[in-house]
Design a protein around this motif. Sequence first.
Motif: not given
Length: 127
Positions: A49, A70, A72
């Motif tokens: 990540g 990030d 996500l």
Amino acid sequence: MSADLALLITIGVLTACGVYLLLERVVSKMLLGIILLGNAVNLLILTMGGPDGEPPILGSADTSPDGMADPLAQAMVLTAIVITMGVAAFVLALAYRAYMLTTTEDVTNDPEDAQVAARREREDPEQ
């Protein structure tokens, strides 16, 4: 981007132990292997990540995306944790049912499966 070598070695060890336990013929060891593999994948997702950063919150003083983390990868890990726990609960239910029916935890070879494999070998001798 530089990855932490100790974390990558930990991921490799967890994966190797998980695969080894999945290949066993005891349902409880298979369950532990599934959990170890799930944890290894979660660590791998977090490692890939990217580096640490500021929280991606709207309305903060610094709105440039350069220093933000990030989100996500974190969302994917949370989803993977829920899926791993669901699979673990399902395997526990299967283990309980199998133990109640057979009073053993070992997974044996199915006689019908052995017959199908023998028939396949007779039909296709080239392999």
